[in-house]
Design a protein around this motif. Structure first.
Motif, mmCIF file in Angstrom:
data_model
loop_
_atom_site.group_PDB
_atom_site.id
_atom_site.type_symbol
_atom_site.label_atom_id
_atom_site.label_comp_id
_atom_site.label_asym_id
_atom_site.label_seq_id
_atom_site.Cartn_x
_atom_site.Cartn_y
_atom_site.Cartn_z
ATOM 1 N N GLY A 116 68.686 52.442 31.555
ATOM 2 C CA GLY A 116 67.618 53.288 31.019
ATOM 3 C C GLY A 116 66.812 52.604 29.933
ATOM 4 O O GLY A 116 65.582 52.701 29.900
ATOM 5 N N THR A 117 67.485 51.911 29.043
ATOM 6 C CA THR A 117 66.798 51.189 27.968
ATOM 7 C C THR A 117 65.869 50.125 28.548
ATOM 8 O O THR A 117 64.708 49.997 28.131
ATOM 9 N N SER A 118 66.360 49.386 29.515
ATOM 10 C CA SER A 118 65.539 48.341 30.127
ATOM 11 C C SER A 118 64.373 48.943 30.906
ATOM 12 O O SER A 118 63.268 48.385 30.918
ATOM 13 N N THR A 119 64.617 50.076 31.534
ATOM 14 C CA THR A 119 63.555 50.745 32.290
ATOM 15 C C THR A 119 62.429 51.184 31.361
ATOM 16 O O THR A 119 61.244 51.022 31.677
ATOM 17 N N ARG A 120 62.788 51.720 30.197
ATOM 18 C CA ARG A 120 61.754 52.107 29.230
ATOM 19 C C ARG A 120 60.958 50.896 28.738
ATOM 20 O O ARG A 120 59.744 50.963 28.564
ATOM 21 N N SER A 121 61.620 49.781 28.548
ATOM 22 C CA SER A 121 60.906 48.551 28.172
ATOM 23 C C SER A 121 59.973 48.104 29.292
ATOM 24 O O SER A 121 58.868 47.626 29.036
ATOM 25 N N ALA A 122 60.420 48.266 30.528
ATOM 26 C CA ALA A 122 59.602 47.865 31.678
ATOM 27 C C ALA A 122 58.330 48.708 31.775
ATOM 28 O O ALA A 122 57.287 48.200 32.209
ATOM 29 N N ILE A 123 58.407 49.967 31.369
ATOM 30 C CA ILE A 123 57.211 50.816 31.355
ATOM 31 C C ILE A 123 56.160 50.177 30.453
ATOM 32 O O ILE A 123 55.000 50.013 30.841
ATOM 33 N N GLN A 124 56.582 49.823 29.239
ATOM 34 C CA GLN A 124 55.672 49.218 28.265
ATOM 35 C C GLN A 124 55.109 47.890 28.782
ATOM 36 O O GLN A 124 53.912 47.613 28.626
ATOM 37 N N GLU A 125 55.976 47.073 29.379
ATOM 38 C CA GLU A 125 55.529 45.777 29.894
ATOM 39 C C GLU A 125 54.491 45.950 30.995
ATOM 40 O O GLU A 125 53.466 45.268 31.004
ATOM 41 N N ALA A 135 54.302 51.007 36.198
ATOM 42 C CA ALA A 135 54.737 51.741 35.000
ATOM 43 C C ALA A 135 55.142 53.161 35.380
ATOM 44 O O ALA A 135 56.149 53.682 34.888
ATOM 45 N N ASP A 136 54.382 53.793 36.263
ATOM 46 C CA ASP A 136 54.689 55.144 36.710
ATOM 47 C C ASP A 136 56.013 55.187 37.480
ATOM 48 O O ASP A 136 56.811 56.108 37.301
ATOM 49 N N LEU A 137 56.242 54.189 38.312
ATOM 50 C CA LEU A 137 57.519 54.102 39.034
ATOM 51 C C LEU A 137 58.676 54.028 38.041
ATOM 52 O O LEU A 137 59.668 54.764 38.156
ATOM 53 N N PHE A 138 58.542 53.165 37.041
ATOM 54 C CA PHE A 138 59.585 53.043 36.020
ATOM 55 C C PHE A 138 59.727 54.327 35.200
ATOM 56 O O PHE A 138 60.832 54.683 34.789
ATOM 57 N N THR A 139 58.631 55.037 34.966
ATOM 58 C CA THR A 139 58.699 56.295 34.224
ATOM 59 C C THR A 139 59.539 57.318 34.980
ATOM 60 O O THR A 139 60.403 57.977 34.399
ATOM 61 N N GLY A 140 59.313 57.437 36.270
ATOM 62 C CA GLY A 140 60.115 58.352 37.087
ATOM 63 C C GLY A 140 61.583 57.956 37.100
ATOM 64 O O GLY A 140 62.477 58.806 37.008
ATOM 65 N N MET A 141 61.832 56.663 37.193
ATOM 66 C CA MET A 141 63.216 56.183 37.177
ATOM 67 C C MET A 141 63.861 56.466 35.834
ATOM 68 O O MET A 141 65.037 56.846 35.770
ATOM 69 N N SER A 142 63.115 56.295 34.756
ATOM 70 C CA SER A 142 63.647 56.549 33.417
ATOM 71 C C SER A 142 64.071 58.005 33.271
ATOM 72 O O SER A 142 65.157 58.296 32.744
ATOM 73 N N ARG A 143 63.223 58.910 33.742
ATOM 74 C CA ARG A 143 63.585 60.337 33.684
ATOM 75 C C ARG A 143 64.853 60.607 34.477
ATOM 76 O O ARG A 143 65.734 61.348 34.030
ATOM 77 N N ASN A 144 64.956 59.985 35.654
ATOM 78 C CA ASN A 144 66.129 60.196 36.504
ATOM 79 C C ASN A 144 67.390 59.629 35.851
ATOM 80 O O ASN A 144 68.447 60.278 35.844
ATOM 81 N N ILE A 145 67.297 58.451 35.281
ATOM 82 C CA ILE A 145 68.452 57.848 34.610
ATOM 83 C C ILE A 145 68.885 58.715 33.429
ATOM 84 O O ILE A 145 70.081 58.951 33.223
ATOM 85 N N ASP A 146 67.926 59.201 32.649
ATOM 86 C CA ASP A 146 68.264 60.076 31.525
ATOM 87 C C ASP A 146 69.005 61.325 32.006
ATOM 88 O O ASP A 146 69.967 61.764 31.371
#
Length: 159
Positions: A116-125, A135-146
Motif C-alpha cells: 500500500g505504501t509503495s502504491t501511494r508513492s506510485a500514484i505521485q510518480e 495514477a488512477d489504476l494505482f489509486t484504485g489499488m490503494s483503496r483496495n489494499i487499504d
C-alpha cells in the motif's frame, strides 16, 4: 516497446511500464504470500482467517492482471514470471514455519502495508511524469489494499 496508437508519448509509457512492472512483481509475490498464509494458518478462528486469506489472495491476483494489462496496453512487456517476481519484489520474504493466526495475520498485514505504501508513492510518480490513467489504476489499488488491510487488522493485529 511495441507499436501502439496510444497517444501518451513513448517516454511516459516507458516510465509507466517500469513502475507498473515493479508493482506486478510485488503483486505476484503478495498473492503467493497470501496463499502461503491460507494453507498454513492454525488456531481457534482458523476457518474465518483461512477464508479471509483466500479472498484477499483473489484480490491480489486481480491486481496483478490489471497491472499486466496496463503494461501491455501501453506497448510494454509485462514481466510476470515467478522467477522475475522473486527477483524484483520489494516485499519482505514470507517466513516459513509459522502457523499461528497471530503470526500469519502480522506477516500478511506487513505485506499489505508495504504494498500500500509503495502504491501511494506510485500514484505521485505517475502524476509527476504525466500518466493520469496509471495514477488512477494505482489509486484504485490503494483503496483496495487499504480495505484488505483493514480486514486483516480487524483481527486485533497489534500495529
Amino acid at each position: 516497446m511495441y507499436p501502439t496508437r496510444n497517444s501518451l508519448p513513448e517516454h511516459i509509457r516507458a516510465q509507466s511500464n517500469e513502475i507498473l512492472n515493479k508493482h506486478l512483481a510485488a503483486a505476484i509475490d503478495l498473492h503467493a504470500q497470501l496463499k502461503q498464509a491460507h494453507w498454513n494458518v492454525r488456531g481457534p478462528a482458523f476457518i474465518a482467517i483461512h477464508e479471509l486469506f483466500d479472498r484477499i489472495s483473489v484480490e491480489a491476483e486481480a491486481m496483478s492482471d490489471m497491472i499486466a494489462e496496463r503494461v501491455s496496453g501501453l506497448g510494454g512487456t509485462a514481466r510476470g514470471t515467478i522467477q522475475l517476481a522473486s527477483e524484483r519484489s520489494f516485499l519482505a520474504p514470507y517466513l516459513l514455519g509459522i502457523g499461528s493466526e497471530h503470526e500469519h495475520l502480522t506477516a500478511v498485514a506487513e505485506a499489505l502495508a508495504t504494498f500500500g505504501t509503495s502504491t501511494r508513492s506510485a500514484i505521485q510518480e505517475a502524476v509527476a511524469f504525466g500518466d493520469a490513467d496509471t495514477a488512477d489504476l494505482f489509486t484504485g489499488m490503494s483503496r483496495n489494499i487499504d480495505k484488505q488491510l483493514w480486514f486483516i487488522e480487524s483481527h486485533n493485529v497489534p500495529g
